[in-house]
Scaffold this active site. Structure first.
Site, PDB file in Angstrom:
ATOM      1  N   ASP A 142       1.584  -0.835 -11.018  1.00  0.00           N
ATOM      2  CA  ASP A 142       3.005  -0.977 -10.671  1.00  0.00           C
ATOM      3  C   ASP A 142       3.228  -2.490 -10.649  1.00  0.00           C
ATOM      4  OD1 ASP A 142       5.562  -0.012  -9.841  1.00  0.00           O
ATOM      5  OD2 ASP A 142       5.083  -0.607  -7.801  1.00  0.00           O
TER       6      ASP A 142
ATOM      7  N   CYS B  22       9.782  -1.816 -11.228  1.00  0.00           N
ATOM      8  CA  CYS B  22      11.101  -1.525 -10.669  1.00  0.00           C
ATOM      9  C   CYS B  22      12.126  -2.361 -11.425  1.00  0.00           C
ATOM     10  CB  CYS B  22      11.151  -1.785  -9.170  1.00  0.00           C
ATOM     11  SG  CYS B  22      10.679  -3.439  -8.693  1.00  0.00           S
TER      12      CYS B  22
ATOM     13  N   ASP C  81      -4.524  -6.959  -4.569  1.00  0.00           N
ATOM     14  CA  ASP C  81      -3.301  -7.749  -4.513  1.00  0.00           C
ATOM     15  C   ASP C  81      -3.665  -9.206  -4.261  1.00  0.00           C
ATOM     16  OD1 ASP C  81      -0.226  -6.768  -4.433  1.00  0.00           O
ATOM     17  OD2 ASP C  81      -0.449  -8.715  -3.463  1.00  0.00           O
TER      18      ASP C  81
ATOM     19  N   GLY D  14       0.780  -1.240   0.000  1.00  0.00           N
ATOM     20  CA  GLY D  14       0.000   0.000   0.000  1.00  0.00           C
ATOM     21  C   GLY D  14       0.808   1.285   0.000  1.00  0.00           C
ATOM     22  N   GLY D  15       2.078   1.212  -0.300  1.00  0.00           N
ATOM     23  CA  GLY D  15       2.899   2.428  -0.347  1.00  0.00           C
ATOM     24  C   GLY D  15       2.328   3.433  -1.332  1.00  0.00           C
ATOM     25  N   LYS D  16       1.997   2.960  -2.520  1.00  0.00           N
ATOM     26  CA  LYS D  16       1.487   3.891  -3.532  1.00  0.00           C
ATOM     27  C   LYS D  16       0.000   4.158  -3.340  1.00  0.00           C
ATOM     28  CE  LYS D  16       5.143   2.679  -6.759  1.00  0.00           C
ATOM     29  NZ  LYS D  16       5.736   1.565  -5.969  1.00  0.00           N
TER      30      LYS D  16
ATOM     31  N   ASP E 155      -6.568 -11.214  -7.991  1.00  0.00           N
ATOM     32  CA  ASP E 155      -5.631 -11.039  -9.091  1.00  0.00           C
ATOM     33  C   ASP E 155      -6.133  -9.897  -9.971  1.00  0.00           C
ATOM     34  OD1 ASP E 155      -4.282 -11.346 -11.624  1.00  0.00           O
ATOM     35  OD2 ASP E 155      -3.843 -13.420 -11.074  1.00  0.00           O
TER      36      ASP E 155
END
Lengths: 195, 345
Positions: free
Chosen positions: B217, B269, B174, B155-157, B201
């Site tokens: 992401d 990333c 997620d 949940g960072g973003k 999913d």
């Protein structure tokens, strides 16, 4: 607690319980947030979530049960409200009663999961509910405590986030319990917490 | 009519050929560089092919944690960046604004781990890498009425999106229950009340209706994290190909969930062409051919980073792929990252 609790609107009785706990700490109440419940009313514990109205419409309106909606604010067990860290998030900046303001040393110790001793209390506002929001000098909420004899026993504090909050134990939405409980916080290993 | 996966496979075949040819490096050189940097020879070949020289490839492989800015994101729902900086400095930290963002701080020095500050426990900041902060800026979710974070992880973003837009629902998906438990903790700590998380999913995102902003992401090889001990491991070409196949499926589903005029930010990333421009190109062409709508790459709005790659392993992409942004540890002092922004007409 039921294995498959469904997110729902809270009953009037549940809302009354939550409202009276909130009003013990904030004369303004929960502003701009909905309160949702999960778990069958009257059986076991009910989880309480503080949710932005746009998200509560989303969570209740979809066909699929969500894992989480908003912030887990409290539990109601046996007719009693156990406030969690999420309720402090919801009341951020609006706590004007039922609080303890503690000094830096007491803040550090409390965030290790320890109790607040009387000498660490700078200011106390009475709480008819028996629970106190523990605040630092900036009035930022550190956790919840309950008077036990001479001390204010740590019910839950912001340090649990590091001590146990990210271990990933636990169960889906309606089954979110142990991680936020006071027991988890007090059993957990202390961390280095600077003042 | 070829599917996105079929198009991807054609590209992956060409990419594999270039990697097998060593990206222009001799086998002995590949092996030596791979051994020196804890990489797979395929990785060395990929970087040489992408960056165009042995020196650049080695620069990328040689980047270490100390070469990447240590950053955090001030939680502007509770504190502004300057006030947070003052508080951290009063505790002995040395910080400066991360100028590419409105809320980032670069931590030059800190006497204690960032996670141990009371300000962290109280939700005044979130520890987030310098490139990891950028996809949400590119998404610009302010004003959007329904937003999805299709691979939300911890949940960072998603909480960053809440900072930009605390009034619209953020649907976070997620497949990992463990990660969603961490998301729950983060949402509570940071005071993000508008997140609804589903354990599912993202290939099933279509069942949740239309969105006007989607952040994907995507799960990836994590090669952009090579500078960090936790991310340093060899990654053969087969691993990149497997990741790209999943990414194509995720991106296609996510793009189909966009309403008219909606925008999606695709990021990984990873700096691998195969996981980024090739994935995006394969999906956009397939969607266009299938009549699913018109999608185009648009400017990310980010003020730094290299342009997206348009030539790799003999594959040529349209010039609009330059609108994507690439971040390299040895050039930008960030994690390796790639960001593309796509609009549905």
């Amino acid at each position: 607690m039921p294995d498959k609790a469904v997110l729902r609107r809270c009953t009037r009785e549940e809302l009354d319980l939550i409202r009276s706990e909130v009003l013990c700490h904030s004369s303004g109440g929960l502003v701009g947030l909905d309160v949702l419940c999960a778990g069958a009313p009257g059986s076991g514990c009910v989880e309480v979530l503080a949710v932005h109205p746009s998200a509560s419409a989303e969570a209740l309106g979809g066909g699929r049960p969500p894992f989480l909606a908003g912030v887990h604010a409290a539990r109601i067990c046996g007719g009693r409200v156990e406030p969690l860290m999420g309720l402090l998030s919801a009341l951020w900046g609006s706590i004007d009663r039922g609080y303890l303001i503690v000094d830096e040393r007491a803040e550090a110790v409390f965030l290790y999961g320890r109790d607040v001793l009387p000498r660490g209390v700078i200011r106390r506002s009475p709480s008819p509910c028996g629970t106190y929001a523990v605040l630092n000098r900036r009035r930022e909420p550190l956790g919840w405590a309950r008077r036990r004899g001479r001390v204010y026993a740590n019910l839950v504090d912001a340090g649990w986030y590091l001590r146990s909050g990210l271990r990933g134990r636990g169960r889906p939405l309606c089954l979110i319990t142990a991680q936020d409980s006071a027991n988890t916080a007090s059993r957990a290993r202390p961390i280095h917490a600077p003042t | 009519m070829r599917s996105a996966l079929e198009r991807l496979s054609e590209g992956l075949t060409l990419a594999r050929g270039a990697v097998e040819r060593g990206g222009g490096l001799a086998p002995r050189e590949l092996a030596a560089l791979a051994e020196r940097h804890g990489a797979h020879p395929d990785q060395v070949a990929r970087y040489a092919e992408l960056l165009g020289s042995r020196e650049e490839a080695e620069g990328m492989l040689g980047a270490r944690e100390g070469d990447v800015m240590r950053t955090l994101r001030a939680n502007t729902l509770r504190v502004d960046r300057d006030e947070l900086a003052s508080r951290l400095e009063a505790k002995g930290a040395s910080v400066r604004p991360y100028r590419h963002t409105p809320y980032g701080l670069v931590v030059e020095e800190s006497p204690i781990p960032l996670a141990a500050y009371h300000e962290h426990l109280l939700g005044l900041f979130y520890i987030q890498g310098p490139a990891s902060m950028l996809p949400v800026l590119a998404l610009s979710p302010e004003g959007a009425s329904r937003i999805a974070d299709a691979a939300a992880g911890v949940g960072g973003k998603a909480t960053q999106i809440s900072q930009h837009n605390p009034r619209s629902p953020v649907i976070a998906l997620d497949v990992s229950e463990r990660k969603l438990m961490a998301l729950k903790a983060n949402a509570s700590r940071l005071g993000a009340f508008n997140i609804v998380a589903y354990l599912m999913d993202a290939r099933g995102i279509g069942s949740l209706g239309e969105f006007d902003r989607v952040l994907l992401d995507a799960p990836c090889t994590g090669e952009g994290l090579m500078p960090f001990a936790r991310g340093r491991r060899p990654r053969p070409q087969g691993e990149v190909e497997s990741a790209a196949r999943v990414q194509v499926e995720l991106l296609e589903s996510a793009l189909r969930s966009l309403g008219p005029g909606g925008e999606l930010v695709y990021s990984t990333c990873s700096t691998n062409f195969e996981e980024n421009e090739l994935v995006v190109h394969s999906v956009l062409e397939a969607l266009e051919d299938s009549g699913a709508g018109h999608f185009s790459l648009v400017d990310t709005g980010l003020d730094f980073g290299d342009a997206g790659a348009v030539e790799y392993a003999g594959i040529s992409l349209p010039s609009q792929f330059r609108l994507c942004r690439r971040f390299y540890p040895h050039r930008h002092a960030t994690e390796g990252f790639t960001i593309c922004r796509i609009r549905r007409s």
